[in-house]
Design an enzyme around this catalytic site. Structure first.
Site, PDB file in Angstrom:
ATOM      1  N   LYS A  76       0.872  -1.179   0.000  1.00  0.00           N
ATOM      2  CA  LYS A  76       0.000   0.000   0.000  1.00  0.00           C
ATOM      3  C   LYS A  76       0.909   1.229   0.000  1.00  0.00           C
ATOM      4  CE  LYS A  76      -3.878   1.720   2.837  1.00  0.00           C
ATOM      5  NZ  LYS A  76      -4.691   1.438   4.038  1.00  0.00           N
ATOM      6  N   SER A 151      -9.706   0.996   2.999  1.00  0.00           N
ATOM      7  CA  SER A 151      -8.913   1.886   2.178  1.00  0.00           C
ATOM      8  C   SER A 151      -7.808   1.185   1.382  1.00  0.00           C
ATOM      9  CB  SER A 151      -8.265   2.958   3.062  1.00  0.00           C
ATOM     10  OG  SER A 151      -7.345   2.360   3.974  1.00  0.00           O
ATOM     11  N   SER A 175      -9.724  -1.483   7.064  1.00  0.00           N
ATOM     12  CA  SER A 175      -9.166  -1.257   5.724  1.00  0.00           C
ATOM     13  C   SER A 175      -8.441  -2.422   5.085  1.00  0.00           C
ATOM     14  CB  SER A 175      -8.223  -0.064   5.745  1.00  0.00           C
ATOM     15  OG  SER A 175      -8.978   1.110   5.664  1.00  0.00           O
TER      16      SER A 175
HETATM   17  N1  GLN Z   1     -13.142   2.912   6.756  1.00  0.00           N
HETATM   18  C1  GLN Z   1     -12.548   3.314   7.991  1.00  0.00           C
HETATM   19  C2  GLN Z   1     -12.302   4.794   7.975  1.00  0.00           C
HETATM   20  O1  GLN Z   1     -12.595   5.408   7.000  1.00  0.00           O
HETATM   21  C3  GLN Z   1     -11.286   2.543   8.239  1.00  0.00           C
HETATM   22  C4  GLN Z   1     -10.087   3.048   7.542  1.00  0.00           C
HETATM   23  C5  GLN Z   1      -8.862   2.224   7.793  1.00  0.00           C
HETATM   24  O2  GLN Z   1      -8.941   1.144   8.368  1.00  0.00           O
HETATM   25  N2  GLN Z   1      -7.726   2.763   7.422  1.00  0.00           N
HETATM   26  O3  GLN Z   1     -11.849   5.349   8.913  1.00  0.00           O
END
Ligand code: GLN
Length: 457
Positions: A76, A151, A175
């Protein structure tokens, strides 16, 4: 050549038998990445990867054994990589070339892995769909025009589409597990502090977990056995011994007590997903597991509290990209980052701190206690990963609340710091559905044991 049927083990066997070289595999993967239309990568490390592959081939010829020797993986674009641009999918870091690599990346490279590229994601890891990237959204590999989950969107897609053999992601509130579920791959969020966060761009430091995507459970265990461990550079990593994760894969699940929390199977859950996960639970019961309905009573408050604590930490972590210290142009922050900075500074401001931040931290303790109590009665907990199927690109972008609600089954796991494994459970209308396995702190071995049983069904 198409490597879709190849596991990491098959690949290494092929290298040894000279069926193909690492250089050839890396070049094929790079060509596939270039041809791919799903926008899974921000940067392809073409020259570096090919030269590392040549070195790997030499070592293979010399008979050197390393668990990932010559195996292409992706990261990532939030992992610092020495000499390779790292953007966090934000224009704020458009020209940032790190001076060092994250220790998790170094460990993988020491094990022979070849970094083939940096994957697309929601900017700063803020999101559930991959649409918040400043480099354009990534698409779901199963249905055109649908989100792959976020994400860590590009990482999940890179594994699902066989553009590489494993990928590192981050999980602050889901994510890794959500995109794993939406892309039909295995995704692990380890126990908080099991893998070093050093050199990984921070989102919300008390929740951030460093994990990965693989094609199967066995490979998930292999990657964790490489990345896990204490790191003096990250004071939140723990000195707990790293388990022999692979030894759990052959254990059966007879007499294993599996909790099914009623709050995770209630009204908001798509009935088709519910049916699929319940069927898997019945199948596990046939193998000797004992299924028990349990309650995690503070579940419903978790998402609200996560969306107070997490922006509070985000506002503090993003403060450094003010253009005075780091970053190029704070006007380059996107809407979602701005929303979180404003919300975070608000809940931390004097006058509101007690009402919001402190309260949310108290509820966080209750959420953690729910899990502590549950694990006195059961060995693991099984839930869906997402209440819905992947949605159409654009469907929720103007409705942040709807987007945040897709995290209801994942965020509490980060609040409690426990590990979670997402494994493929099947398909509904051509779209993948994931099943989430949870356990107490440091129970990753047990999650692999159950994950392997689910995979074998
Ligand atoms: N979807 C969650 C957020 O927007 C988790 C994001 C993540 O785990 N980086 O905060």
């Amino acid at each position: 050549m198409n490597y879709s049927a190849y596991s990491i083990k098959d690949l290494r066997k092929g290298f040894k038998k000279k069926q193909f070289s690492s250089e050839q595999v890396v070049k094929d993967c790079i060509n596939d990445i270039k041809d791919d239309k799903l926008n899974a990568f921000i940067t392809i490390c073409e020259d570096e990867a090919i030269s590392k592959a040549k070195e790997a081939d030499k070592k293979i010829n010399e008979g050197i054994e390393l668990p990932l020797l010559g195996v292409p993986i992706s990261l990532k674009d939030i992992y610092l990589t020495k000499g390779i641009k790292t953007t966090a999918a934000s224009k704020v870091l458009n020209n940032y070339i790190p001076q060092y690599s994250a220790p998790a990346v170094e460990k993988l490279e020491e094990s022979g892995a070849i970094i083939i590229g940096k994957t697309n994601c929601d900017a700063w890891a803020h999101g559930s769909s991959g649409e918040n990237s400043d480099f354009g959204p990534t698409e779901n590999p199963y249905l055109e025009g649908y989100v792959p989950g976020g994400s860590s969107s590009g990482s999940a897609v890179s594994v699902a589409k066989n553009l590489c053999f494993a990928s590192m992601g981050t999980d602050t509130g889901g994510s890794i597990r959500l995109p794993a579920s939406f892309c039909n791959v295995v995704g692990l969020k380890p126990t908080y502090g099991r893998v070093s966060r050093y050199g990984v761009i921070s989102m919300a430091s008390s929740l951030d977990s460093i994990g990965h995507f693989t094609k199967n459970v066995e490979e998930s265990a292999l990657i964790l056995s490489i990345t896990a461990g204490n790191d003096p550079k990250d004071g939140t990593t723990l000195s707990e011994k790293v388990d022999d994760y692979e030894s759990y894969l052959k254990k059966d699940i007879k007499e294993l007590r599996v909790g099914m929390p009623k709050e995770y199977f209630s009204d908001g859950l798509d009935i088709r997903i519910k049916n699929l996960i319940e069927q898997k639970l019945r199948d596990l019961e046939k193998l000797g597991a004992k299924i028990e309905i349990i309650s995690l009573p503070n579940t419903e408050h978790g998402t609200e509290c996560y969306y107070i604590i997490q922006p509070a930490e985000v506002s503090s972590n993003l403060g450094r990209y003010d253009e005075i210290r780091y970053g190029n142009g704070r006007e380059n922050f996107g809407d979602e980052a701005k929303r979180r900075i404003m919300l975070g500074t608000y809940v931390l401001s004097s006058g509101y701190y007690d009402a919001y931040y402190k309260k949310a931290m108290q509820v966080r303790t209750l959420v953690k206690k729910d899990f502590d109590e549950a694990f006195k009665k059961v060995d693991v907990i099984i839930t869906p990963v997402s209440p819905t199927l992947p949605w159409k690109i654009g469907e929720k972008v103007n409705d942040p609340m709807a987007m945040y609600l897709s995290d209801v089954y994942t965020v509490n796991i980060n609040m409690a710091g426990i590990p979670g494994l997402s494994v493929p459970a099947g398909f509904v209308d051509g779209l993948p559905v994931g099943l989430q396995i949870l356990g107490p702190h440091f129970s990753e071995g047990k999650l692999f044991q159950v994950g392997q049983a689910v995979e074998n069904l």
